[in-house]
Write an enzyme that holds these catalytic residues in place. Sequence first.
Site, PDB file in Angstrom:
ATOM      1  N   ASN A  92      -4.897  -5.496  14.406  1.00 43.93           N
ATOM      2  CA  ASN A  92      -6.115  -4.992  14.582  1.00 43.93           C
ATOM      3  C   ASN A  92      -7.008  -6.259  15.263  1.00 43.93           C
ATOM      4  OD1 ASN A  92      -5.545  -2.235  13.767  1.00 43.93           O
ATOM      5  ND2 ASN A  92      -6.045  -2.314  11.961  1.00 43.93           N
TER       6      ASN A  92
ATOM      7  N   TYR B 266      -8.271  -7.109   8.140  1.00 42.47           N
ATOM      8  CA  TYR B 266     -10.023  -6.558   7.463  1.00 42.47           C
ATOM      9  C   TYR B 266     -10.799  -6.959   7.296  1.00 42.47           C
ATOM     10  CZ  TYR B 266      -5.907  -3.752   6.001  1.00 42.47           C
ATOM     11  OH  TYR B 266      -4.602  -2.249   6.323  1.00 42.47           O
TER      12      TYR B 266
ATOM     13  N   THR C 109       1.097  -0.975  -0.236  1.00 40.69           N
ATOM     14  CA  THR C 109      -0.216  -0.161   0.521  1.00 40.69           C
ATOM     15  C   THR C 109       0.666   1.418  -0.152  1.00 40.69           C
ATOM     16  OG1 THR C 109      -1.723  -1.133   1.012  1.00 40.69           O
ATOM     17  CG2 THR C 109      -1.857   1.341   1.163  1.00 40.69           C
TER      18      THR C 109
ATOM     19  N   HIS D  58      -8.009 -10.449  -0.864  1.00 39.16           N
ATOM     20  CA  HIS D  58      -7.755  -9.870   0.405  1.00 39.16           C
ATOM     21  C   HIS D  58      -8.559 -10.277   1.522  1.00 39.16           C
ATOM     22  CE1 HIS D  58      -4.929  -7.947   2.711  1.00 39.16           C
ATOM     23  NE2 HIS D  58      -4.738  -7.192   2.504  1.00 39.16           N
ATOM     24  N   GLY D  59      -7.992 -11.545   1.718  1.00 39.09           N
ATOM     25  CA  GLY D  59      -8.795 -12.305   3.595  1.00 39.09           C
ATOM     26  C   GLY D  59      -7.863 -12.266   4.742  1.00 39.09           C
TER      27      GLY D  59
ATOM     28  N   GLN E   6      -5.143  -7.133  -6.228  1.00 34.81           N
ATOM     29  CA  GLN E   6      -5.403  -7.230  -5.048  1.00 34.81           C
ATOM     30  C   GLN E   6      -6.749  -7.105  -4.704  1.00 34.81           C
ATOM     31  OE1 GLN E   6      -3.419  -6.599  -1.107  1.00 34.81           O
ATOM     32  NE2 GLN E   6      -3.540  -8.374  -0.497  1.00 34.81           N
TER      33      GLN E   6
ATOM     34  N   GLY F  69       8.683  -7.682  -0.348  1.00 32.03           N
ATOM     35  CA  GLY F  69       7.966  -6.082  -0.117  1.00 32.03           C
ATOM     36  C   GLY F  69       8.666  -5.280  -0.073  1.00 32.03           C
TER      37      GLY F  69
ATOM     38  N   ASN G  93      -4.459  -9.751   7.788  1.00 30.40           N
ATOM     39  CA  ASN G  93      -4.094  -8.767   8.035  1.00 30.40           C
ATOM     40  C   ASN G  93      -5.179  -7.468   8.236  1.00 30.40           C
ATOM     41  OD1 ASN G  93      -2.435  -8.444   4.937  1.00 30.40           O
ATOM     42  ND2 ASN G  93      -1.817  -9.061   6.824  1.00 30.40           N
TER      43      ASN G  93
END
Length: 347
Positions: free
Chosen positions: A234, A179, A27, A174-175, A100, A316, A177
């Site tokens: 989170n 979210y 990101t 994106h499943g 993604q 990354g 981290n």
Amino acid sequence: MTSILFEPLQLNETLTLNNRILMAPLTRCMADDELVPTDTMAAYYARRADSGLIISEATIIRPDAQGYPNTPGLFTQAQIDGWKKVTTAVHNAGGKIFAQLWHVGRVAHPYFFGEGNVLAPSAIGIEGTVPRMRDLSYQTPKAASTEEIKQLVADYAQAAKNAIEAGFDGVEIHGANGYLIDQFLHYAANQRQDEYGETPENMSRFALEVVDAVVAAVGNERVGLRLSPGAYFNMEPDSRDTQVFDYLLAQLNSRTLAFVHVGIFDDSMEFEHLGGRVSDYMRKHYKGTLVGVGGFTPDTAQRALSEERFDLVAIGRPFIANPDYVIRVKNQQDLEPYSEQMLAELV
């Protein structure tokens, strides 16, 4: 020492990767104010086209999916056209790229999308403020209704279709981290008492519905999935989550996806309820192509691939610092060290 990194890998009948190095989703918050990818972004991705596959930065599927400033979207024609510039540049440079697909769930903020609710599995908020916008505190989300969940599934499928229209070679759901999809998979965020909560089967339902809808929209060979069985971003840890991921991964084994991607920032982390590292747990339970990630150097990536801990490795931050990462590693050249100052530039 690094030869296995440069061996090609056939994902399926339609897609063969030139090497086993993926560019991980990163990101960067560099889209314009309409969330349209820019010419600068096209050049940024094209410079990294030597990787076997680029996974784009997380890209929101609809307006209320946004939780960070200037993250690109895939729900307007202008955004689709902006991504066409990116995919064309990558393909012209000989590369391949997946989009993604992202909804941040309870990490969203109405500042970005105007009136409306922040949606999540349950009305359980998190503490803190929006990154890069410290004056915006997170809100308590609304538990999504069954109808809203069905619309979310449809919107993931439409975003996948939009990605293919934009020229992407496929999509990664994106499943991971912390979210939206990940929130359904963890007891700390999912306290529903309907068909989407309480049991591993129910808590996996939304993820599997999204996977099945996206596969129906664009084909299984074009679909990957990122998961975080033990990366609690989170999220509070809960040992019961293991049962959810045991069930989910078993269900994924009956579906032929392009790959499943480990979602963790540091692969050396160990979780007692998973029996060690997340990547080893996923390799044990998932029988398809697995992508490892999490702080690998060329040498440690080579070793992990040689030991068949996973089939591909995603890199990354070193890709931020080294647009020519693949060439440098292949030629055994020194790598530029990553620094946070680099986040301010798109090179």
